[in-house]
Design a protein around this motif. Sequence first.
Motif, PDB file in Angstrom:
ATOM      1  N   VAL A   1     -42.346  13.899  42.540  1.00  0.00           N
ATOM      2  CA  VAL A   1     -41.707  15.195  42.379  1.00  0.00           C
ATOM      3  C   VAL A   1     -40.451  15.012  41.537  1.00  0.00           C
ATOM      4  O   VAL A   1     -39.596  14.182  41.864  1.00  0.00           O
ATOM      5  CB  VAL A   1     -41.339  15.813  43.743  1.00  0.00           C
ATOM      6  CG1 VAL A   1     -40.667  17.167  43.561  1.00  0.00           C
ATOM      7  CG2 VAL A   1     -42.570  15.938  44.625  1.00  0.00           C
ATOM      8  N   TYR A   2     -40.346  15.775  40.459  1.00  0.00           N
ATOM      9  CA  TYR A   2     -39.190  15.706  39.556  1.00  0.00           C
ATOM     10  C   TYR A   2     -38.357  16.964  39.771  1.00  0.00           C
ATOM     11  O   TYR A   2     -38.870  18.084  39.705  1.00  0.00           O
ATOM     12  CB  TYR A   2     -39.655  15.599  38.106  1.00  0.00           C
ATOM     13  CG  TYR A   2     -40.483  14.354  37.849  1.00  0.00           C
ATOM     14  CD1 TYR A   2     -39.895  13.183  37.403  1.00  0.00           C
ATOM     15  CD2 TYR A   2     -41.861  14.360  38.079  1.00  0.00           C
ATOM     16  CE1 TYR A   2     -40.647  12.039  37.183  1.00  0.00           C
ATOM     17  CE2 TYR A   2     -42.625  13.217  37.868  1.00  0.00           C
ATOM     18  CZ  TYR A   2     -42.014  12.066  37.420  1.00  0.00           C
ATOM     19  OH  TYR A   2     -42.766  10.936  37.211  1.00  0.00           O
ATOM     20  N   GLU A   3     -37.064  16.774  39.995  1.00  0.00           N
ATOM     21  CA  GLU A   3     -36.218  17.892  40.409  1.00  0.00           C
ATOM     22  C   GLU A   3     -34.938  17.952  39.581  1.00  0.00           C
ATOM     23  O   GLU A   3     -34.398  16.936  39.159  1.00  0.00           O
ATOM     24  CB  GLU A   3     -35.831  17.715  41.882  1.00  0.00           C
ATOM     25  CG  GLU A   3     -37.025  17.621  42.830  1.00  0.00           C
ATOM     26  CD  GLU A   3     -36.622  17.216  44.240  1.00  0.00           C
ATOM     27  OE1 GLU A   3     -36.651  18.086  45.124  1.00  0.00           O
ATOM     28  OE2 GLU A   3     -36.264  16.032  44.436  1.00  0.00           O
ATOM     29  N   GLY A   4     -34.471  19.187  39.370  1.00  0.00           N
ATOM     30  CA  GLY A   4     -33.132  19.397  38.837  1.00  0.00           C
ATOM     31  C   GLY A   4     -33.018  19.602  37.350  1.00  0.00           C
ATOM     32  O   GLY A   4     -31.959  20.014  36.863  1.00  0.00           O
ATOM     33  N   ALA A   5     -34.073  19.338  36.579  1.00  0.00           N
ATOM     34  CA  ALA A   5     -33.980  19.463  35.121  1.00  0.00           C
ATOM     35  C   ALA A   5     -34.120  20.914  34.672  1.00  0.00           C
ATOM     36  O   ALA A   5     -34.656  21.757  35.394  1.00  0.00           O
ATOM     37  CB  ALA A   5     -35.065  18.623  34.453  1.00  0.00           C
ATOM     38  N   ARG A   6     -33.649  21.185  33.487  1.00  0.00           N
ATOM     39  CA  ARG A   6     -34.014  22.404  32.777  1.00  0.00           C
ATOM     40  C   ARG A   6     -35.403  22.152  32.197  1.00  0.00           C
ATOM     41  O   ARG A   6     -35.618  21.171  31.495  1.00  0.00           O
ATOM     42  CB  ARG A   6     -33.029  22.691  31.654  1.00  0.00           C
ATOM     43  CG  ARG A   6     -33.410  23.850  30.750  1.00  0.00           C
ATOM     44  CD  ARG A   6     -32.432  23.987  29.590  1.00  0.00           C
ATOM     45  NE  ARG A   6     -31.069  24.182  30.089  1.00  0.00           N
ATOM     46  CZ  ARG A   6     -30.137  23.224  30.092  1.00  0.00           C
ATOM     47  NH1 ARG A   6     -30.421  21.997  29.625  1.00  0.00           N
ATOM     48  NH2 ARG A   6     -28.928  23.461  30.568  1.00  0.00           N
ATOM     49  N   LEU A   7     -36.356  23.015  32.462  1.00  0.00           N
ATOM     50  CA  LEU A   7     -37.726  22.800  32.015  1.00  0.00           C
ATOM     51  C   LEU A   7     -38.100  23.810  30.936  1.00  0.00           C
ATOM     52  O   LEU A   7     -38.080  25.024  31.166  1.00  0.00           O
ATOM     53  CB  LEU A   7     -38.699  22.916  33.192  1.00  0.00           C
ATOM     54  CG  LEU A   7     -40.186  22.798  32.857  1.00  0.00           C
ATOM     55  CD1 LEU A   7     -40.498  21.445  32.228  1.00  0.00           C
ATOM     56  CD2 LEU A   7     -41.039  23.026  34.099  1.00  0.00           C
ATOM     57  N   VAL A   8     -38.426  23.295  29.757  1.00  0.00           N
ATOM     58  CA  VAL A   8     -38.969  24.103  28.662  1.00  0.00           C
ATOM     59  C   VAL A   8     -40.473  23.876  28.682  1.00  0.00           C
ATOM     60  O   VAL A   8     -40.949  22.782  28.386  1.00  0.00           O
ATOM     61  CB  VAL A   8     -38.352  23.678  27.313  1.00  0.00           C
ATOM     62  CG1 VAL A   8     -38.917  24.527  26.176  1.00  0.00           C
ATOM     63  CG2 VAL A   8     -36.833  23.785  27.363  1.00  0.00           C
ATOM     64  N   THR A   9     -41.232  24.892  29.046  1.00  0.00           N
ATOM     65  CA  THR A   9     -42.638  24.682  29.391  1.00  0.00           C
ATOM     66  C   THR A   9     -43.569  24.530  28.200  1.00  0.00           C
ATOM     67  O   THR A   9     -44.691  24.061  28.356  1.00  0.00           O
ATOM     68  CB  THR A   9     -43.156  25.845  30.254  1.00  0.00           C
ATOM     69  OG1 THR A   9     -43.121  27.060  29.476  1.00  0.00           O
ATOM     70  CG2 THR A   9     -42.329  25.990  31.515  1.00  0.00           C
TER      71      THR A   9
END
Length: 427
Positions: free
Chosen positions: A39-47
């Motif tokens: 599980v990867y948490e906390g990033a800004r995600l550009v999909t």
Amino acid sequence: MFRVAHTSGHNAARAVALALSTTLLAACGGSDAGANVTVYEGARLVTGSEIGPIEDAVFVVENDRFTAVGPAGSIEVPSGATRVDLSGKTVIPAFVNAHIHLSLDRAERADQLRHMAYYGAGTVVSMGHDEGVVPFELRDDPPSDGARSLIAGRGITAPEPGRSEVPYWVTTEEEARSAVREQAEQNVDLIKIWVDDRNGQYEKLSEPLYSAVIDEAHEQGLKVAAHIFALEDAKGLLRAGIDAFAHGIRDQEVDDELMELWAERPNVVLIPNLPNPGVVVDLSWISTVSASELLEMETSQRPRPEAQAAFDIQAHNLSRLNEAGMRIGFGTDGSTPWAVHLELEDMVRTGMTPAEVIVAATRNSAQLMDLNDVGVVAPGYVADFVVLDANPLQDITNTRSIFDVYLRGAPIDRTSMMSLFRGEPMQ
């Protein structure tokens, strides 16, 4: 067993802290039901889609696939999963470079795929100079730490003595159709044609011949991408049913007739392959060449008005097509592994937004190749993604601040790769 994400060598202290925090968080999860889940948490995600960025995102990777994606608090973390804190980072899909050319030598080609992965490419398309078994074998079994590759096999053109003899040289409609059928039997991913007289050196592939190629390819269930130069050829190819342009129109600015023809076929994809802009650009971020090579690259740059004029034509054409809603893909031609980041910057230079350019370089190029499992960070897609230290939506050159690259759910060892490509002793 806890799998901790590899981190790049430029931040060894943070790597240790990340490893410790990951292990502790995983241990708090209780049972080992999620032992193969990260599980990867906390990033800004550009999909990679038109959906805006997800701030403070959570995404789950199981084996080589994304299984859940959303904002913090919306995802139920599997018990026992490994947890990775990406706070302060930005995540984007790995790039899909839809126009390159790869070596026919097995070892060199494998290294090219690794080198392209180092700079964030997850999938590449080799466009029309592939013969023999090596391209097919490395397509079907890519290096574990290298980009996936698709191939257009041997492209099709009119005779071009003195140039590459890998492509088919065709002079009749039956030769054109036969070439397509042979490539279809070999299970290529795309058909490539050249429609260009090479500054008056040759007779270009004629309308009856390229029409025969396109018709036969569609009969075989294959798309066709065309190398072009001239506006009039682009119009003829649109009328003939072309699927993609592997270059932009380069001889003049597009006119209303071209725009009307293109609007009738809105699924046609433009891979701009912009030329050198003719200005001095920052190259200091290129990390896989020696210091002396980088210095030579930097000092050889100079403003070139002729190149600037050629760039301006293609920039204007790309801007007009993009503003009209035409489908824009992404490619760099050649085999320079870091060229993806120069092309991204050049596309923004034309007026496209960073968000539009990232979609072009990920989802749109994947869709051109009928790849329904790469190019987007979404459940069910292959976990090819790039972790950045800075936000490319604010400045597209931030795609160069790579913290990590993941292919098929696993991090690649960029530190060792950097030493290898610099010719340094392995660390």
